[in-house]
Scaffold this active site. Structure first.
Site, PDB file in Angstrom:
ATOM      1  N   TRP A 152     -23.886  15.994  86.385  1.00  0.00           N
ATOM      2  CA  TRP A 152     -23.414  15.702  87.735  1.00  0.00           C
ATOM      3  C   TRP A 152     -23.226  14.203  87.939  1.00  0.00           C
ATOM      4  O   TRP A 152     -22.303  13.772  88.626  1.00  0.00           O
ATOM      5  CB  TRP A 152     -24.424  16.239  88.756  1.00  0.00           C
ATOM      6  CG  TRP A 152     -24.045  15.976  90.184  1.00  0.00           C
ATOM      7  CD1 TRP A 152     -23.288  16.761  90.995  1.00  0.00           C
ATOM      8  CD2 TRP A 152     -24.410  14.835  90.982  1.00  0.00           C
ATOM      9  NE1 TRP A 152     -23.155  16.189  92.243  1.00  0.00           N
ATOM     10  CE2 TRP A 152     -23.838  15.004  92.254  1.00  0.00           C
ATOM     11  CE3 TRP A 152     -25.168  13.685  90.729  1.00  0.00           C
ATOM     12  CZ2 TRP A 152     -24.002  14.073  93.283  1.00  0.00           C
ATOM     13  CZ3 TRP A 152     -25.334  12.749  91.752  1.00  0.00           C
ATOM     14  CH2 TRP A 152     -24.757  12.956  93.006  1.00  0.00           C
ATOM     15  N   HIS A 153     -24.101  13.410  87.307  1.00  0.00           N
ATOM     16  CA  HIS A 153     -24.048  11.962  87.516  1.00  0.00           C
ATOM     17  C   HIS A 153     -22.872  11.301  86.813  1.00  0.00           C
ATOM     18  O   HIS A 153     -22.453  10.208  87.223  1.00  0.00           O
ATOM     19  CB  HIS A 153     -25.358  11.310  87.052  1.00  0.00           C
ATOM     20  CG  HIS A 153     -26.468  11.438  88.041  1.00  0.00           C
ATOM     21  ND1 HIS A 153     -27.253  12.562  88.146  1.00  0.00           N
ATOM     22  CD2 HIS A 153     -26.916  10.577  89.002  1.00  0.00           C
ATOM     23  CE1 HIS A 153     -28.144  12.383  89.120  1.00  0.00           C
ATOM     24  NE2 HIS A 153     -27.955  11.194  89.649  1.00  0.00           N
ATOM     25  N   GLY A 154     -22.344  11.910  85.781  1.00  0.00           N
ATOM     26  CA  GLY A 154     -21.211  11.278  85.123  1.00  0.00           C
ATOM     27  C   GLY A 154     -20.740  12.037  83.905  1.00  0.00           C
ATOM     28  O   GLY A 154     -21.508  12.759  83.266  1.00  0.00           O
TER      29      GLY A 154
END
Length: 461
Positions: A318-320
């Protein structure tokens, strides 16, 4: 446009508040939707259409999910909503990642899309998905007013970087809300605290991290590598928690009560506790919409560990769109699995100082995995931290950085603890608090006037 900008502080926000409070109640949602679209268009006008499309999709799907409640078509519309939302997020955020890895795996030469990432797409996509899921579960009623739902999706205080506000949290406030003087004052206080965290602490301590990160690895010392990652740990905390505080403060000014997103996470004594205190709305989202539906801890140890690694792999992703984020997520999944497997009981027997040292040591290693998208560079940085690369332990530049940043580190560490709360009920503090908040606002404004360095780390997530 960001909250910590002079244009927002002295043009956009005052005008918006003035128009909002002189407008009749029946027009307030439409006004907030309109100004939210202006706020978003300031940076990415074309992606307004994408965000509005998401709002329309989930408005329609919510209506049909409720209409066919308990029947096959309700599930079909839910899957359709999730497919569209995840599809949009995957296309814009992860397409290049998948193409790059297919090229490596198959020896192909597929062209990259190189699409700019829509700001805030990870946040508002999770919000829209939680809405349709909760309608399906019967937790909320479908919103019949399209303006109200579009305003929920596009609401500018939490649009760019959260907190992730579930529809059920502000369902009633979307239609019926009022702002008291106390609530408005609390909103101003929260906003100023967040602004100070961002401008006075995150930006200033970020200078040190940028300086250390920008050097070749051969120039680093063991001490400077530790100093750098501690600086980054403080920068990302004050940057993101400051933005969350500003968002919550703005929400209160307009009559919304957004959830707390940070609860002094660096006071934690375990990795599990840290994730109960850090980015709480994201952790709660994955718990309620992924971990528990997978079975949580109810079906034995093996499935518990499976569920943990699925959740934390997804949390990292989700973060990258990069392998370092997946490794970072699985790293925490491993620690939480170990702690849930019995290590927490051993940890509880230690003195608090040893519990805290354990947490700080491994959280800093985690931040190295997070900040270096090139995993090879991240592991090289870790080897410098542990004296395995032949770098010197200390040099004159490191001593200079310790000397010139010592006071800033002390202030930042104190700021990461609930020191202000210890004095909240003291009469002298209540008398001086307006001066305190005005000083933070004045200093923040002065820094914004004189500084060009004003990044926001979570924009790229």
């Amino acid at each position: 446009m960001v909250f910590s900008s002079l244009v927002f502080l002295f043009v956009f926000l005052p005008i918006t508040l003035f128009i909002y409070f002189i407008s009749p109640n029946k027009l307030k949602n439409l006004l907030l939707l309109f100004v939210s679209l202006i706020f978003y268009a300031w940076g990415e006008p074309i992606y307004i259409l994408l965000m509005l499309f998401s709002a329309v999709v989930d408005y329609v799907h919510g209506i049909f999910i409720a209409k066919f409640k308990g029947r096959f078509f309700a599930k079909l519309f839910l899957f359709s909503s999730l497919f569209i939302n995840i599809g949009i997020l995957s296309f814009f955020k992860y397409a290049n990642f998948f193409i790059e890895n297919l090229n490596l795996l198959l020896g192909a030469d597929l062209g990259l899309l190189n699409l700019p990432l829509p700001i805030g797409i990870s946040f508002y996509t999770f919000q829209t998905m939680s809405y349709t899921i909760d309608v399906y579960r019967g937790r909320v009623q479908p919103q019949k007013n399209p303006i109200a739902l579009a305003m929920y999706v596009c609401l500018f205080p939490q649009l760019i970087a959260g907190p992730i506000v579930r529809y059920e949290t502000i369902e009633k406030e979307l239609i019926h809300r009022r702002v008291t003087v106390h609530q408005f004052a609390e909103g101003i206080r929260l906003f100023i605290i967040g602004l100070g965290k961002k401008v006075l602490l995150a930006n200033n301590i970020g200078f040190l991290w940028n300086s250390i990160e920008g050097r070749s690895f051969s120039e680093l010392t063991v001490i400077s590598s530790w100093l750098g990652i501690i600086a980054f740990a403080l920068q990302i905390y004050f940057d993101f928690s400051g933005y969350s505080d500003m968002a919550r403060g703005l929400g209160k000014m307009f009559g919304f009560n957004f959830p707390v997103n940070f609860q002094y996470p660096y006071l934690s004594r375990s990795i599990t506790e840290f994730w109960r205190r850090w980015h709480m709305t994201l952790s709660g989202w994955f718990r309620d919409y992924v971990y528990i539906p997978l079975g949580g801890s109810r079906e034995g140890k093996l499935k518990l560990y499976r569920n943990l690694f699925i959740v934390w792999g997804l949390t990292g992703f989700w973060h990258g769109a990069s392998w370092n984020f997946i490794v970072w997520g699985l790293y925490f999944g491993l620690f939480i699995a170990v702690e849930k497997g019995g290590f927490n009981q051993l940890l509880a027997r230690l003195y608090p100082v040893f519990q805290h040292l354990y947490f700080i040591f491994f959280i800093l290693i985690g931040w190295v995995l997070f900040v270096f998208e090139d995993l090879k560079a991240g592991f090289q940085y870790l080897s410098i931290m542990f004296g395995l690369s032949g770098n010197s332990v200390l040099n004159e530049l490191t001593l200079y950085e310790l000397y010139t940043n010592g006071a800033l580190f002390i202030i930042a560490i104190i700021g990461a603890m609930p020191v202000i709360k210890l004095f909240e009920n003291r009469r002298i503090i209540s008398i001086l608090s307006p001066i305190f908040y005005f000083t933070i606002l004045l200093l923040s404004t002065a820094f914004l006037v004189n500084e060009s360095y004003n990044p926001f780390l979570y924009f790229r997530f």
